[in-house]
Each structure stands twice: as C-alpha cells, then as structure tokens.
Design an enzyme around this catalytic site. Structure first.
Site, short mmCIF file in Angstrom:
data_model
loop_
_atom_site.label_atom_id
_atom_site.label_comp_id
_atom_site.label_asym_id
_atom_site.label_seq_id
_atom_site.Cartn_x
_atom_site.Cartn_y
_atom_site.Cartn_z
N GLY A 69 -7.13 3.05 5.85
CA GLY A 69 -6.49 3.46 4.60
C GLY A 69 -7.09 2.93 3.32
N SER A 101 -6.14 0.23 -3.33
CA SER A 101 -5.45 0.52 -2.06
C SER A 101 -4.79 -0.73 -1.49
CB SER A 101 -6.45 1.03 -1.01
OG SER A 101 -7.01 2.25 -1.41
N ILE A 102 -3.58 -0.54 -0.97
CA ILE A 102 -2.91 -1.65 -0.29
C ILE A 102 -3.78 -2.11 0.89
CG2 ILE A 102 -0.88 -2.24 1.09
CD1 ILE A 102 0.75 -0.34 -0.75
N ASP A 156 -10.83 10.81 9.84
CA ASP A 156 -9.67 11.59 9.43
C ASP A 156 -8.74 11.58 10.65
OD1 ASP A 156 -7.84 13.72 9.16
OD2 ASP A 156 -9.22 14.83 7.87
N VAL A 157 -7.51 11.13 10.48
CA VAL A 157 -6.62 10.95 11.64
C VAL A 157 -6.18 12.28 12.28
CG1 VAL A 157 -5.79 8.67 10.96
CG2 VAL A 157 -4.55 10.73 10.19
N TYR A 164 10.26 12.00 -3.88
CA TYR A 164 9.56 11.50 -2.68
C TYR A 164 9.63 12.54 -1.56
CZ TYR A 164 7.56 7.74 0.19
OH TYR A 164 6.74 6.96 0.98
N LYS A 179 8.36 8.89 6.42
CA LYS A 179 8.44 7.43 6.56
C LYS A 179 9.57 7.03 7.51
CE LYS A 179 5.07 5.96 3.85
NZ LYS A 179 3.80 5.56 4.49
N THR A 199 -1.28 3.12 -7.08
CA THR A 199 -2.46 3.40 -6.24
C THR A 199 -2.75 4.90 -6.36
OG1 THR A 199 -1.11 3.95 -4.31
CG2 THR A 199 -1.82 1.65 -4.50
N ALA A 253 -2.50 7.17 -3.98
CA ALA A 253 -1.43 7.92 -3.33
C ALA A 253 -0.20 7.98 -4.23
CB ALA A 253 -1.06 7.28 -1.99
P1 NAD Z 1 -4.10 4.89 -1.23
O1 NAD Z 1 -4.28 6.24 -1.82
O2 NAD Z 1 -5.00 3.82 -1.70
O3 NAD Z 1 -4.17 4.95 0.36
C1 NAD Z 1 -3.79 6.09 1.09
C2 NAD Z 1 -4.86 6.29 2.14
O4 NAD Z 1 -4.49 7.34 3.03
C3 NAD Z 1 -6.21 6.67 1.53
O5 NAD Z 1 -7.19 5.74 1.91
C4 NAD Z 1 -6.50 8.02 2.18
O6 NAD Z 1 -7.87 8.21 2.45
C5 NAD Z 1 -5.70 7.89 3.46
N1 NAD Z 1 -5.50 9.18 4.13
C6 NAD Z 1 -4.85 10.29 3.67
N2 NAD Z 1 -4.96 11.30 4.57
C7 NAD Z 1 -5.68 10.80 5.62
C8 NAD Z 1 -6.17 11.35 6.84
N3 NAD Z 1 -5.92 12.62 7.18
N4 NAD Z 1 -6.89 10.57 7.67
C9 NAD Z 1 -7.17 9.28 7.35
N5 NAD Z 1 -6.76 8.70 6.20
C10 NAD Z 1 -6.03 9.46 5.34
O7 NAD Z 1 -2.57 4.51 -1.52
P2 NAD Z 1 -1.64 3.30 -1.03
O8 NAD Z 1 -0.50 3.30 -1.96
O9 NAD Z 1 -2.43 2.07 -0.82
O10 NAD Z 1 -1.09 3.84 0.37
C11 NAD Z 1 -1.19 3.10 1.56
C12 NAD Z 1 0.10 3.15 2.35
O11 NAD Z 1 1.09 2.43 1.64
C13 NAD Z 1 0.67 4.54 2.55
O12 NAD Z 1 1.24 4.62 3.85
C14 NAD Z 1 1.74 4.62 1.51
O13 NAD Z 1 2.75 5.56 1.82
C15 NAD Z 1 2.26 3.20 1.59
N6 NAD Z 1 3.08 2.75 0.47
C16 NAD Z 1 2.65 2.86 -0.80
C17 NAD Z 1 3.46 2.46 -1.85
C18 NAD Z 1 3.01 2.59 -3.28
O14 NAD Z 1 3.85 2.55 -4.19
N7 NAD Z 1 1.73 2.72 -3.56
C19 NAD Z 1 4.72 1.92 -1.59
C20 NAD Z 1 5.14 1.80 -0.27
C21 NAD Z 1 4.31 2.23 0.76
#
Ligand code: NAD
Length: 256
Positions: free
Chosen positions: A13, A19-20, A64-65, A156, A163, A194, A196
């Site tokens: 990810g 990115s987290i 890609d998953v 959302y 989720k 981020t 996303a």
């Molecule tokens: P991010 O955009 O940096 O990361 C999302 C990642 O998902 C990206 O690296 C993207 O390439 C990957 N992705 C999407 N489709 C994919 C696929 N088909 N195959 C492989 N990878 C794929 O954003 P983020 O906020 O760091 O998100 C990371 C996780 O944290 C996610 O599960 C998100 O729901 C969760 N999250 C985010 C927040 C927030 O506020 N940003 C809060 C809670 C949870």
C-alpha cells in the site's frame, strides 16, 4: 534490542511519502525489520521505487491485488528473497470508484460495490492466504481500517461496508490462523491526509470533526499509526489477536 530485529515482512500500500504504509515500512525498518513493498502500476513505480531504495528493501514489485498473475509473481519472488520465511504482513490499501463516494449510499452500483469489497476487503484474505505458508514461525498480520465500518460517516458510503467486511475478515482469519501462532489485527486510523483520503468529498470536514470532538482534541499523524503498528507487529502484542485497535485520538468513544 530493536522491536522488530531480524523480522521480515511485506508492506502493501505504499503510494507516496504520505501513505500510511510508508510510515509503517519506515518505522519497521528503523526497528530492525527487512521489508518488501508492492506498487500499483507504472505510475506508482516512479514514486515507490526511490522510497524502497531508501529502505534498502530487498523486494519492490508490482502487485495489483486483483491480478492473479501479479500476485503469483510477487509471492514467488518474495519466497525466494526472504528464503521461505516471513514474520509479518501489512495490508494498507483500499479502493472505491470516485462516483461511489459522495451522494446517496442507496445509489451504489452492483459493480462499484463488488469492486470496493474485492480490493478493500477480499484482498486481505487473498494476501494472508498467500503469506501464511511463509509465516513458519508464527507471525502478525495488520490491516488498516476506519471508523466508517462502525458508524455512518457522510460520503464514505461503499467504503463503510467494505471496511466492515475487512474487520470481520480480521476476526475470521485470526481464528483460522491462531493455531499456527499467526495473529491478525485491525488498526483503525483517524482521518489523515493521503492520496486515498483526497478521493473522499468533504474530507476536510472529517478532519475538523475529529479535531473538535475527539477526547485528545486533535488529529492524528501517519507516524502515530505506525507506532501502533509496531506494537501489533512485534512480540509486545503476542497475546492480542482478532482486535481492532483505534488510533484516532479517541474519537470513536464519543457520543452526541
Ligand atoms: P494511500 O493512497 O497512500 O494508500 C492506498 C493504497 O492502496 C495505494 O498505495 C494504492 O496503490 C493501493 N491500492 C489501491 N488499489 C489497489 C489494488 N488494486 N492493488 C494493490 N494496491 C492498491 O492512502 P492511505 O490513506 O495511506 O490508505 C491506506 C489504508 O489506510 C487504506 O486501507 C485506507 O482505507 C486506510 N485508512 C486511511 C485513513 C485516512 O484518513 N487516510 C483513515 C483510516 C484508514
């Protein structure tokens, strides 16, 4: 002794430095781990490869998953590079079509629902199943989730059920794999800027609500999520599984 000394893991990810997953990978390496990273497509490769180099990651491949061939190639290479032994897996990825975020949840399409659930929830099952034979000495799986799984958060939409499914998968996987000393937990992060998050209309309002109403009266950072991930990935949490740990400044305990 560092928290993850000698441990090897896969972090899915990373898209960029916000990115987290990047914060978690960075923190894991700082604590002595070796990590392998994936990226999504050529556009992401340009951003992710230099980050992987900074961590001296022994593995950085497209995955890609939803793509069986890429999953096969990724795990075949991971098995070689890490000599058949892993200690952890981080699932920090999600996706929903832009048109499914915002408007009425009622209008979610069948295709949009299936895609969001496939990428955001089923992928945890797929990745864990592929990683399980490599978790030979037990291990830890951590998946990133959000409060929208538990309560209705405006815009959302389809990501809420995705989720919720992800969190249920955490519990079912924890039961399947517990006998092999593999723990599976969720990490429910508060809103943080981020790539996303930028796709969610009104995201600024989510940040504002958290800063005003959370017990700690502030937003959280990627680094704070990464610190909690270190706990879940390390032996410090050796008796914790099937849990969803909130890193949201306490927002989830508040009522009206
Ligand atoms: P991010 O955009 O940096 O990361 C999302 C990642 O998902 C990206 O690296 C993207 O390439 C990957 N992705 C999407 N489709 C994919 C696929 N088909 N195959 C492989 N990878 C794929 O954003 P983020 O906020 O760091 O998100 C990371 C996780 O944290 C996610 O599960 C998100 O729901 C969760 N999250 C985010 C927040 C927030 O506020 N940003 C809060 C809670 C949870």
């Amino acid at each position: 002794m560092k928290l993850l000394e000698g441990k090897r893991g896969l972090v899915f990810g990373v898209a960029n430095e916000r990115s987290i997953a990047w914060s978690i990978a960075e923190a894991a390496v700082a604590q002595g781990a070796e990590v392998g990273l994936n990226y999504l497509g050529d556009r992401m490769e340009r951003r992710v490869r230099p980050l992987a180099e900074r961590l001296e990651a022994p593995l950085c491949l497209p995955c890609d998953v939803t793509d069986e061939a890429q999953l096969d190639a990724f795990f075949a290479r991971a098995t070689e590079v890490f000599e058949g032994r892993l200690d952890f897996l981080v699932h920090s990825l999600a996706f929903a079509r832009r048109e499914e975020l915002g408007g009425r949840f009622l209008d979610t399409s069948r295709e949009g629902f299936a895609l969001a659930l496939d990428i955001s929830a089923y992928s945890l099952v797929e990745l864990t199943r592929r990683a399980a034979p490599l978790l030979t000495d037990g291990g830890s799986v951590v998946a990133l989730t959000y409060y929208g799984a538990e309560k209705v958060v405006p815009n959302y939409n389809v990501m809420g059920p995705a989720k919720a499914a992800l969190e249920a998968c955490v519990r079912y996987l924890a039961c399947d794999l517990g006998a092999d000393a593999v723990r599976v937990n969720g990490l429910s992060a508060g809103p943080v800027r981020t790539l996303a998050a930028a796709g969610i209309p009104g995201f600024r309002g989510m940040l504002k609500a958290c800063a005003e109403r959370a017990p700690l009266r502030r937003n959280i950072t990627q680094a704070e999520v990464a610190d909690a991930a270190l706990f879940l990935l390390s032996d410090l949490s050796r008796a914790v599984t099937g849990e969803v740990l909130h890193v949201d400044a306490g927002y989830h305990v508040t009522g009206a």
